[in-house]
Design an enzyme around this catalytic site. Structure first.
Site, short mmCIF file in Angstrom:
data_model
loop_
_atom_site.label_atom_id
_atom_site.label_comp_id
_atom_site.label_asym_id
_atom_site.label_seq_id
_atom_site.Cartn_x
_atom_site.Cartn_y
_atom_site.Cartn_z
N LYS A 237 0.82 -1.21 0.00
CA LYS A 237 0.00 0.00 0.00
C LYS A 237 0.85 1.27 0.00
CE LYS A 237 -0.66 0.78 4.96
NZ LYS A 237 0.00 2.09 4.98
N THR A 238 1.99 1.24 0.68
CA THR A 238 2.85 2.43 0.70
C THR A 238 3.39 2.73 -0.69
OG1 THR A 238 3.49 1.91 2.98
CG2 THR A 238 4.86 3.49 1.80
N ASP B 109 -3.89 7.89 4.06
CA ASP B 109 -3.34 6.60 4.44
C ASP B 109 -4.07 6.08 5.68
OD1 ASP B 109 -1.73 4.37 4.47
OD2 ASP B 109 0.01 5.38 5.35
N GLU B 110 -4.15 4.74 5.83
CA GLU B 110 -4.74 4.10 7.02
C GLU B 110 -6.15 4.64 7.31
OE1 GLU B 110 -3.34 1.57 8.10
OE2 GLU B 110 -1.16 1.76 8.17
N GLN C 6 -8.05 -4.60 9.20
CA GLN C 6 -7.01 -4.24 10.16
C GLN C 6 -7.42 -3.04 11.02
OE1 GLN C 6 -2.75 -4.76 8.95
NE2 GLN C 6 -3.59 -4.78 6.87
N ARG D 108 1.55 -10.80 10.41
CA ARG D 108 2.87 -10.22 10.68
C ARG D 108 3.98 -11.20 10.29
NH1 ARG D 108 1.51 -5.93 9.80
NH2 ARG D 108 -0.41 -7.01 9.29
#
Length: 730
Positions: free
Chosen positions: A33-34, A220-221, A251, A599
């Protein structure tokens, strides 16, 4: 110019090139995503769709903003100036300073930190004649912050939003607090967005100027936004509607900080005609880990729905291990043994993480790693025995064992508050020096002489009486019961129960874990000696350490190996979450489990214990419902716990009520049931006293042997535990 687009997969490229109108990018864990967000930013500039100052880019952390700025500069091949890129608070502060007069402030207003905010709240509460001992100022400050996160000024608080805290005066305190802020030409963090939102609502000309300025908005987020952040973004995007929000509804795990998962779920409703692009190719984890995580999160109803798939051809790997242990002590040994084996095989400790649901769980793993001489760090927090509430509690216990412990006395004499301020404490120190006696005796002498008066005299007299009584309890009822009594009767437990800050429940859980730890020792003195030795065991400066952290703190991170202990009902999901209506709390807990699994790059080890110590008593526990929700085809079960899943009539019931499985009689332990299978020592067996050579650690002397494991005192690296196949006889 278009070379940067060829590095993207088709879904990522679609997210970058869809420039007009509202766009929601559902970016699963590890899907890049970044890269998408920064490439989209650069694409807008490179194609001439916008100048640097015409893009508003919002992140949640300064680190994310810095990383985005650096990546955009790399793609462009030059530094970029004039960007509106930063965190919500940084951008809000920039806007508020530009229009400070409309909020009744001067442009040079001060931004208060948390301590200043609490002090000001306390002053306001005292002016309102509220008892700040009964109604703690930090709790009042948290309530005010919660209102601001929801976009509520004092005038906007309805009866449904109000609280009975401070005897129903909380809204009045909020109004008076805001008036004091204005008089001081100050704002707190909550005002940085709330103040700007109110200006944009009340002044259409200001809002129109930002509509002309910002042609594109990047967020973002987005799943972590709260109400006021959502309102601010909607106002800024309502004209051109060129808003791109990147996030993952699976998330969203920060509702306790005000985050609203509904913000991302209703994106299509808020922006009719919005396009949705799903990023499902995961470049982090193996196929079994992704399949297990996807199978688990599919049980949530409040989600858009997406299925992660491996983005790399070499993504095959071992199944998710689900290990049942007899008790929590065995669970800690299992984790320690596996870490020790991984280390001996050459895996970096920094690529290993133990992710717990609650902070109190770290204690058992910390102590086990210390025994094994494995360096570790607590990420995002303090080591267990360094936490404030644990230090306070231990200070009380030290006073029971050693009444002359002046440092412990100073720490707790006014915690919770007993009216013993600096003046009274200074008088006690003078009495102590004059008579050459400890502070406890000095307090008794000062009370007898009448040196102290009022609340200080009353508070100290009560504390000394309590200490005498608790020492009697220690002798009569034992150290565990005495510890419970001290924490309850001192008012320390009640102090945290009345605290409304988000971390208060965790502090209470830590105190329960402290009492549980004491049950493993015969005396309180023995326990305190153990704590002192643990605290003295500081790790060296090496960066290669195991990571211990909560699941919340692990978001955004990744590791080769992830341990996920404590997957039991009553631990995970957390019982407080189950109290929420409509199943929202349970769904967030499941999202937290999903975050934990994703993770892991190479291996994930889930574990649960059949017995866990609740205070001084062992009680049966039940595997988390999340374990049953993992696809059987993607997990490998193992363990030493014998669990009777269908207890018959008359077999009783566990602590969670009827129908809960009971624990059968403890089976004979089978070595290797949960731990790495022991290997036979090499044929040319290395004995204690032998001198050996290790490629990394150099020369050393063998001090202990066990199967294929050696403990070696190396000349330069100190004592290490290694596998015998990694050394040669010198």
């Amino acid at each position: 110019m278009t070379d940067y687009l060829t590095r993207l997969n088709p879904d990522q490229r679609q997210a970058v090139e869809t420039l007009d109108g509202p766009l929601l990018v559902l970016a699963g864990a590890g899907t890049g995503k970044t890269r998408v967000l920064t490439t989209r930013f650069a694409h807008l500039l490179l194609t001439g769709r916008a100048a640097p100052g015409q893009v508003l880019a919002v992140t949640f952390t300064n680190r994310a903003a810095r990383e985005m700025r650096e990546r955009v500069a790399t793609l462009l091949g030059r530094p970029v100036e004039g960007l509106w890129l930063g965190t919500f608070h940084a951008l809000g502060a920039r806007m508020l300073r530009a229009h400070a007069a409309l909020a009744g402030l001067a442009p040079n207003f001060t931004i208060l930190d948390t301590d200043d905010q609490i002090r000001l709240v306390k002053q306001v509460m005292e002016a309102e004649r509220l008892d700040t001992k009964r109604w703690a100022p930090p709790a009042m400050a948290s309530i005010i912050q919660r209102w601001k996160d929801r976009g509520l000024t004092p005038a906007r608080i309805t009866a449904a939003e109000d609280t009975d805290f401070a005897a129903g005066h909380a809204r009045a305190v909020y109004a008076a607090y805001q008036a004091r802020l204005t008089a001081l030409n100050a704002a707190d963090f909550g005002d940085l967005l709330l103040g700007v939102t109110e200006i944009l609502r009340a002044h259409p000309d200001v809002l129109a100027s930002y509509h002309r300025r910002f042609r594109y908005i990047l967020v973002d987020e987005y799943q972590d936004t709260n109400v006021v952040q959502y309102l601010w973004l909607r106002l800024l995007a309502e004209a051109h509607r060129n808003i791109c929000c990147v996030g993952d509804d699976d998330q969203s795990i920060y509702s306790w900080r005000g985050a609203e998962v509904e913000n991302i779920l209703r994106f299509e409703h808020d922006f009719p005609g919005a396009r949705i692009v799903r990023l499902e190719a995961n470049y982090r984890s193996t196929a079994p880990i992704l399949a297990a995580a996807s199978g688990l999160i599919a049980h949530n109803e409040g989600r858009f729905g997406k299925t992660l798939r491996p983005g790399r051809a070499e993504a095959a790997g071992e199944k998710v291990a689900v290990i049942g242990l007899w008790d929590s002590d065995e669970e800690a040994r299992m984790v320690g043994t596996r870490i020790e084996t991984l280390r001996a095989e050459g895996h970096k400790l920094a690529e290993i993480a133990v992710l717990v649901r609650a902070g109190f769980q770290t204690r058992a793993f910390e102590e086990r790693l210390i025994v094994l001489a494995i360096p570790y760090r607590i990420v995002g927090g303090l080591r267990f025995y360094e936490r404030q509430e644990i230090r306070d509690a231990i200070a009380y216990f030290r006073l029971l064992v050693q009444p002359a412990d002046d440092l412990a006395f100073e720490r707790v004499v006014n915690t919770p508050r007993r009216g013993v301020g600096e003046t009274a404490l200074r008088a006690l120190h003078e009495e102590s020096r004059a008579a050459s006696v400890p502070l406890t005796q000095a307090a008794a002498r000062a009370i007898e002489k009448g040196t102290l008066r009022g609340k200080a005299r009353e508070g100290l007299a009560g504390l000394l009486r309590d200490l005498d009584r608790w020492r009697g309890d220690l002798a009569a009822a034992g150290h565990v019961r005495a510890a419970e009594t001290v924490l309850d009767e001192s008012g320390y437990t009640i102090m945290w129960q009345n605290d409304k800050s988000p971390d208060a429940p965790g502090r209470l859980e830590n105190m329960k874990e402290l009492v549980r730890a004491m049950a493993e020792f015969e005396t309180m003195g023995g326990f305190l000696d153990h704590v002192a030795l643990v605290m003295e065991n500081e790790d060296n400066a090496t960066e290669d350490r195991v990571n211990l952290m909560t699941l919340h703190g692990a978001k955004g991170l990744e590791f080769d190996t992830v341990f996920l202990p404590g997957w039991e009902e009553g631990v995970f999901p957390n019982p407080r979450a189950l109290d929420e209506t409509g199943g929202k709390g349970l769904e967030e807990e499941r999202r937290l489990a999903y975050v934990g699994l994703t993770r892991a790059r190479q291996r994930a080890i889930v574990s649960h214990a059949a017995n866990r110590r609740i205070y001084a008593n062992w009680q049966a526990t039940y595997p988390s419902r999340f374990i049953d929700e993992l696809p059987e085809t993607e997990i490998a079960r193992a363990g030493s716990a014998a669990i009777a899943r269908d207890p018959g009539p008359g077999q009783g019931q566990g602590i969670f009520g009827a129908g809960v499985p009971l624990i059968a009689a403890r089976p004979v332990r089978v070595p290797g049931a949960w731990e790495a299978a022991p290997r036979t020592a090499r044929s040319d067996r290395i004995a204690v006293g032998a001198r050996v050579f290790h490629e990394k650690f150099g020369y050393g002397i063998v001090t202990e042997t066990e199967d294929d494991r050696l403990e070696v005192a190396f000349d330069k690296a100190g004592v290490k535990r290694v596998l015998d196949r990694f050394v040669e006889k010198a």
